[in-house]
Structures are given as C-alpha cells and as structure tokens.
Design a protein around this motif. Structure first.
Motif, short mmCIF file in Angstrom:
data_model
loop_
_atom_site.label_atom_id
_atom_site.label_comp_id
_atom_site.label_asym_id
_atom_site.label_seq_id
_atom_site.Cartn_x
_atom_site.Cartn_y
_atom_site.Cartn_z
N THR A 15 0.84 -1.20 0.00
CA THR A 15 0.00 0.00 0.00
C THR A 15 0.87 1.25 0.00
O THR A 15 0.60 2.21 -0.71
CB THR A 15 -0.94 -0.01 1.22
N ARG A 16 1.94 1.22 0.78
CA ARG A 16 2.85 2.37 0.84
C ARG A 16 3.49 2.64 -0.53
O ARG A 16 3.56 3.78 -0.98
CB ARG A 16 3.94 2.11 1.88
N ALA A 17 3.91 1.57 -1.21
CA ALA A 17 4.53 1.73 -2.53
C ALA A 17 3.52 2.23 -3.56
O ALA A 17 3.86 3.05 -4.43
CB ALA A 17 5.15 0.41 -2.99
N ILE A 18 2.29 1.76 -3.46
CA ILE A 18 1.25 2.21 -4.39
C ILE A 18 0.97 3.69 -4.18
O ILE A 18 0.88 4.45 -5.15
CB ILE A 18 -0.04 1.37 -4.19
N ARG A 19 0.84 4.11 -2.92
CA ARG A 19 0.62 5.53 -2.64
C ARG A 19 1.75 6.39 -3.21
O ARG A 19 1.52 7.42 -3.83
CB ARG A 19 0.52 5.78 -1.14
N ASP A 20 3.00 5.95 -3.01
CA ASP A 20 4.14 6.70 -3.50
C ASP A 20 4.15 6.79 -5.02
O ASP A 20 4.40 7.85 -5.59
CB ASP A 20 5.45 6.07 -3.02
N ARG A 21 3.87 5.67 -5.69
CA ARG A 21 3.90 5.66 -7.14
C ARG A 21 2.80 6.53 -7.75
O ARG A 21 3.05 7.28 -8.68
CB ARG A 21 3.78 4.24 -7.67
N LEU A 22 1.59 6.45 -7.20
CA LEU A 22 0.50 7.26 -7.72
C LEU A 22 0.71 8.74 -7.42
O LEU A 22 0.38 9.60 -8.24
CB LEU A 22 -0.84 6.78 -7.17
N SER A 23 1.27 9.02 -6.27
CA SER A 23 1.58 10.40 -5.92
C SER A 23 2.64 10.97 -6.87
O SER A 23 2.54 12.14 -7.30
CB SER A 23 2.06 10.48 -4.48
N ALA A 24 3.63 10.18 -7.22
CA ALA A 24 4.67 10.63 -8.15
C ALA A 24 4.10 10.91 -9.54
O ALA A 24 4.64 11.73 -10.28
CB ALA A 24 5.77 9.58 -8.24
N ARG A 25 3.00 10.25 -9.88
CA ARG A 25 2.35 10.48 -11.17
C ARG A 25 1.43 11.69 -11.15
O ARG A 25 0.80 12.02 -12.15
CB ARG A 25 1.56 9.25 -11.60
N GLY A 26 1.32 12.34 -9.99
CA GLY A 26 0.56 13.57 -9.90
C GLY A 26 -0.86 13.44 -9.40
O GLY A 26 -1.61 14.41 -9.43
N LEU A 27 -1.26 12.28 -8.93
CA LEU A 27 -2.60 12.13 -8.39
C LEU A 27 -2.66 12.72 -6.99
O LEU A 27 -1.70 12.64 -6.22
CB LEU A 27 -3.00 10.65 -8.34
N SER A 28 -3.81 13.28 -6.67
CA SER A 28 -3.98 13.86 -5.33
C SER A 28 -4.19 12.75 -4.31
O SER A 28 -4.55 11.62 -4.65
CB SER A 28 -5.19 14.80 -5.32
N ALA A 29 -4.00 13.10 -3.07
CA ALA A 29 -4.18 12.13 -1.98
C ALA A 29 -5.62 11.62 -1.93
O ALA A 29 -5.86 10.45 -1.62
CB ALA A 29 -3.79 12.76 -0.65
N ASP A 30 -6.58 12.48 -2.28
CA ASP A 30 -7.99 12.06 -2.28
C ASP A 30 -8.25 11.01 -3.35
O ASP A 30 -8.95 10.03 -3.11
CB ASP A 30 -8.90 13.26 -2.52
N HIS A 31 -7.68 11.20 -4.55
CA HIS A 31 -7.86 10.23 -5.62
C HIS A 31 -7.20 8.89 -5.28
O HIS A 31 -7.74 7.83 -5.56
CB HIS A 31 -7.29 10.76 -6.94
N ILE A 32 -6.04 8.97 -4.67
CA ILE A 32 -5.33 7.75 -4.29
C ILE A 32 -6.13 6.98 -3.24
O ILE A 32 -6.32 5.77 -3.35
CB ILE A 32 -3.91 8.08 -3.78
N SER A 33 -6.63 7.69 -2.23
CA SER A 33 -7.44 7.04 -1.19
C SER A 33 -8.70 6.44 -1.78
O SER A 33 -9.12 5.34 -1.38
CB SER A 33 -7.80 8.05 -0.10
N ALA A 34 -9.32 7.13 -2.73
CA ALA A 34 -10.53 6.62 -3.36
C ALA A 34 -10.23 5.33 -4.14
O ALA A 34 -11.01 4.38 -4.10
CB ALA A 34 -11.14 7.67 -4.28
N ALA A 35 -9.10 5.30 -4.83
CA ALA A 35 -8.73 4.10 -5.60
C ALA A 35 -8.44 2.93 -4.66
O ALA A 35 -8.86 1.80 -4.92
CB ALA A 35 -7.52 4.40 -6.47
#
Length: 111
Positions: A15-35
């Motif tokens: 989960t930590r790696a997924i959050r980091d990777r999606l954040s690096a692609r420019g997604l907001s924290a809200d979008h990442i949490s929703a996914a």
C-alpha cells in the motif's frame, strides 16, 4: 487509478509503494485514497482472500523466490536478506515475518 492499483497489487506492491507511485504520477491524496478504497470494496465481495498487503507480499515473494518460496535448505541462511527485501518494498515487519517464516495457505489464490 483503480486499474493501476490492481496492476501494482498483482505485481506485489505494498500500500505504501502504491501511494508513493500514484503520488509521483501527480494524483492527489484524495484520488489515491478513493482508488485504494475501491480496491478494498472489491475485496469485500471475496471474503476468503487475505489482507491486500499480505497477498501482495506473497505475490512479491513468489516472484522473487523469497522466504517460503525459496529452496528449503537455503531459507535459514537467507532469512534476514529476505526480510530486508520485503521491508525495502514497503511491507511491515509483521507481514514480512509472516511471509518469510510461514507457510502460505493462500498460495493457490495468487496470480
């Protein structure tokens, strides 16, 4: 984002790696949490599957032949190395120990 979460989980990302990777692609924290929440909702339909991080750790260990997927004679000598590899990937110590030291009852459920 949800399809990327699914893809990364199948490859063994925490989960930590997924959050980091999606954040690096420019997604907001809200979008990442929703996914991630969407993925959890899908998993609720299949109550027999393990925790998402445990399933990802098992998939990662199987792909890299770590812990319980290593030749039994080499498991003890490579234990710390396997724990470190899982830790660097973002898995907790408890999950890493469970994957390295245990036998998987969910091996058939892995991709």
């Amino acid at each position: 984002a949800l399809s990327k979460v699914r893809s990364l989980r199948r490859r063994g990302a925490s989960t930590r790696a997924i959050r980091d990777r999606l954040s690096a692609r420019g997604l907001s924290a809200d979008h990442i949490s929703a996914a991630l929440t969407g993925e959890e909702d899908e998993r609720d339909d299949h109550d027999d599957l393990p925790d998402p991080d445990l399933a990802a750790a098992l998939a990662y260990a199987k792909r890299r032949r770590l812990g319980q997927f290593r030749v039994p004679a080499d498991r003890a000598t490579h234990r710390l190395k396997d724990l470190a590899a899982l830790g660097r990937t973002g898995f907790s110590g408890a999950i890493a120990r469970q994957v390295v030291d245990g036998e998987s009852e969910f091996e058939d459920d892995l991709p």
